[in-house]
Design a protein around this motif. Structure first.
Motif, short mmCIF file in Angstrom:
data_model
loop_
_atom_site.label_atom_id
_atom_site.label_comp_id
_atom_site.label_asym_id
_atom_site.label_seq_id
_atom_site.Cartn_x
_atom_site.Cartn_y
_atom_site.Cartn_z
N THR A 151 53.49 70.70 28.98
CA THR A 151 52.84 71.74 29.78
C THR A 151 51.61 71.26 30.54
O THR A 151 51.17 71.95 31.47
CB THR A 151 52.42 72.92 28.89
OG1 THR A 151 51.57 72.43 27.83
CG2 THR A 151 53.64 73.60 28.27
N ASP A 152 51.06 70.10 30.16
CA ASP A 152 49.76 69.70 30.72
C ASP A 152 49.74 68.20 31.01
O ASP A 152 50.35 67.40 30.29
CB ASP A 152 48.65 70.05 29.74
CG ASP A 152 48.68 71.51 29.34
OD1 ASP A 152 48.27 72.35 30.17
OD2 ASP A 152 49.14 71.82 28.21
N ASP A 159 45.63 63.28 41.09
CA ASP A 159 46.92 63.93 40.91
C ASP A 159 47.95 63.32 41.88
O ASP A 159 47.75 63.33 43.10
CB ASP A 159 46.76 65.42 41.20
CG ASP A 159 48.03 66.23 41.02
OD1 ASP A 159 49.11 65.64 40.82
OD2 ASP A 159 47.94 67.47 41.08
N ARG A 163 53.46 69.35 39.58
CA ARG A 163 53.31 70.80 39.53
C ARG A 163 52.72 71.26 38.20
O ARG A 163 52.39 72.44 38.04
CB ARG A 163 54.67 71.46 39.77
CG ARG A 163 55.09 71.46 41.24
CD ARG A 163 56.54 71.84 41.41
NE ARG A 163 57.42 70.73 41.06
CZ ARG A 163 58.74 70.74 41.23
NH1 ARG A 163 59.32 71.82 41.71
NH2 ARG A 163 59.47 69.69 40.89
N PRO A 165 49.67 71.55 35.45
CA PRO A 165 48.20 71.52 35.54
C PRO A 165 47.72 70.09 35.29
O PRO A 165 48.16 69.45 34.33
CB PRO A 165 47.78 72.47 34.41
CG PRO A 165 48.96 73.37 34.19
CD PRO A 165 50.17 72.53 34.46
N TYR A 166 46.83 69.61 36.16
CA TYR A 166 46.42 68.21 36.10
C TYR A 166 44.90 68.11 35.98
O TYR A 166 44.15 68.65 36.81
CB TYR A 166 46.90 67.47 37.35
CG TYR A 166 46.73 65.96 37.30
CD1 TYR A 166 47.72 65.15 36.77
CD2 TYR A 166 45.57 65.37 37.81
CE1 TYR A 166 47.58 63.77 36.74
CE2 TYR A 166 45.41 63.99 37.77
CZ TYR A 166 46.41 63.20 37.24
OH TYR A 166 46.27 61.81 37.20
N HIS A 167 44.45 67.41 34.94
CA HIS A 167 43.01 67.22 34.71
C HIS A 167 42.65 65.77 34.99
O HIS A 167 43.03 64.86 34.25
CB HIS A 167 42.67 67.58 33.26
CG HIS A 167 41.23 67.32 32.90
ND1 HIS A 167 40.83 67.00 31.63
CD2 HIS A 167 40.10 67.36 33.67
CE1 HIS A 167 39.51 66.82 31.62
NE2 HIS A 167 39.05 67.04 32.84
N GLY A 201 48.38 74.40 27.22
CA GLY A 201 47.58 75.07 28.24
C GLY A 201 46.17 74.55 28.35
O GLY A 201 45.33 75.14 29.02
N THR A 202 45.88 73.44 27.69
CA THR A 202 44.55 72.81 27.75
C THR A 202 44.69 71.39 28.26
O THR A 202 45.80 70.84 28.36
CB THR A 202 43.88 72.80 26.37
OG1 THR A 202 44.69 72.01 25.47
CG2 THR A 202 43.76 74.21 25.81
N SER A 203 43.57 70.77 28.59
CA SER A 203 43.58 69.38 29.03
C SER A 203 44.14 68.47 27.94
O SER A 203 43.95 68.74 26.74
CB SER A 203 42.16 68.93 29.37
OG SER A 203 42.09 67.51 29.48
#
Length: 265
Positions: A151-152, A159, A163, A165-167, A201-203
């Motif tokens: 998911t992350d 990046d 698609r 989430p990218y930290h 859902g977190t980094s």
């Protein structure tokens, strides 16, 4: 004098022009020449004989390209492993270890289509130094076997077009030598967090471990450094970028990982 030409039709003869001047065709051996002044008709050798119908031309068949076959189910996956894949998942990163205690694996990205699972390219990768385990603990140098969400993502570099989430952070830095003396620099240029003992859902840098610190964590798919990992899966940098660009949160991607024998259960 008689001239020979075996391929000329036996009906070929003399053609008399309207002025009565004879033009001579070659006469095959065994056929008498016509009398002077006699008119004869020259038949086209390709024309059908008298009383025969002209053959209907055969139209060339149009070749339709066969649709590539796709496996109806994920290759090498047994019923127990298959049951752990969520029903809504349409992307599976399949990591198949060569053996229980091997640090070498192969990765294929499968995408769900109407009639099965369409495979992508096969990539050679590294996994944990001591192979695989059904129950991972911190420091055992084995990758956990199972099905985990993806998911992350993140990394030291910008990046690449994912698609997920990218930290991006300079904290994705590692140094020193690997198990075979290779440099670890750049290993975390791109990473995808494997949802083992972490909060989705977190980094990837988030240190939350729902099962406790003793069960390990921080297990990623990251850039390969040329040798075994502590418990991660590592791909060459080009393939990491391709994987990041391919994964789609709407397809609910997961990684299915383990040695071949375990995954076949």
């Amino acid at each position: 004098m008689r001239l020979h030409r075996p391929c000329v039709s036996a009906t070929a003869a003399v053609v008399v022009s309207a002025l009565g001047i004879a033009a001579y065709h070659l006469i095959p051996e065994g056929n008498p020449a016509p009398a002077p002044g006699a008119a004869t008709v020259v038949q086209d050798p390709a024309a059908p004989a008298a009383g025969q119908r002209e053959a209907t031309p055969v139209k060339p068949r149009t070749t339709v390209a066969a649709r590539p076959e796709v496996p109806a189910r994920l290759p090498g996956i047994g019923s127990r492993t298959l049951a752990r894949i969520p029903a809504g998942t349409r992307q599976v990163v399949l990591v198949t270890g060569a053996a229980r205690n091997s640090a070498s694996s192969k990765v294929v990205l499968y995408e769900r289509v109407d009639d099965g699972w369409r495979p992508g390219a096969v990539w050679a990768v590294h996994n944990g130094y001591r192979g695989w385990t059904d129950r991972h603990y911190a420091g055992d140098l084995r990758c956990p076997i199972g099905v985990f969400g993806l998911t992350d993502a993140g990394g030291r570099l910008a990046d690449p077009g994912t698609r997920l989430p990218y930290h991006r952070s300079g904290a994705f830095t590692v140094s020193g030598p690997g198990f075979e003396g290779e440099s670890l620099a750049g290993s975390f240029d791109y990473v995808i967090a494997i949802n083992y003992n972490r909060q989705p859902g977190t980094s990837p840098m988030d240190g939350t471990k729902p099962m406790g610190a003793s069960r390990g964590g921080g297990i990623w798919i990251h850039v390969d450094h040329g040798g075994p990992t502590h418990a991660c899966v590592s791909l060459p940098k080009t393939h990491m970028k391709q994987l990041l660009q391919a994964l789609d949160p709407a397809a609910h991607p997961v990684v299915v990982m383990g040695d071949a024998d375990s995954l076949a259960r």
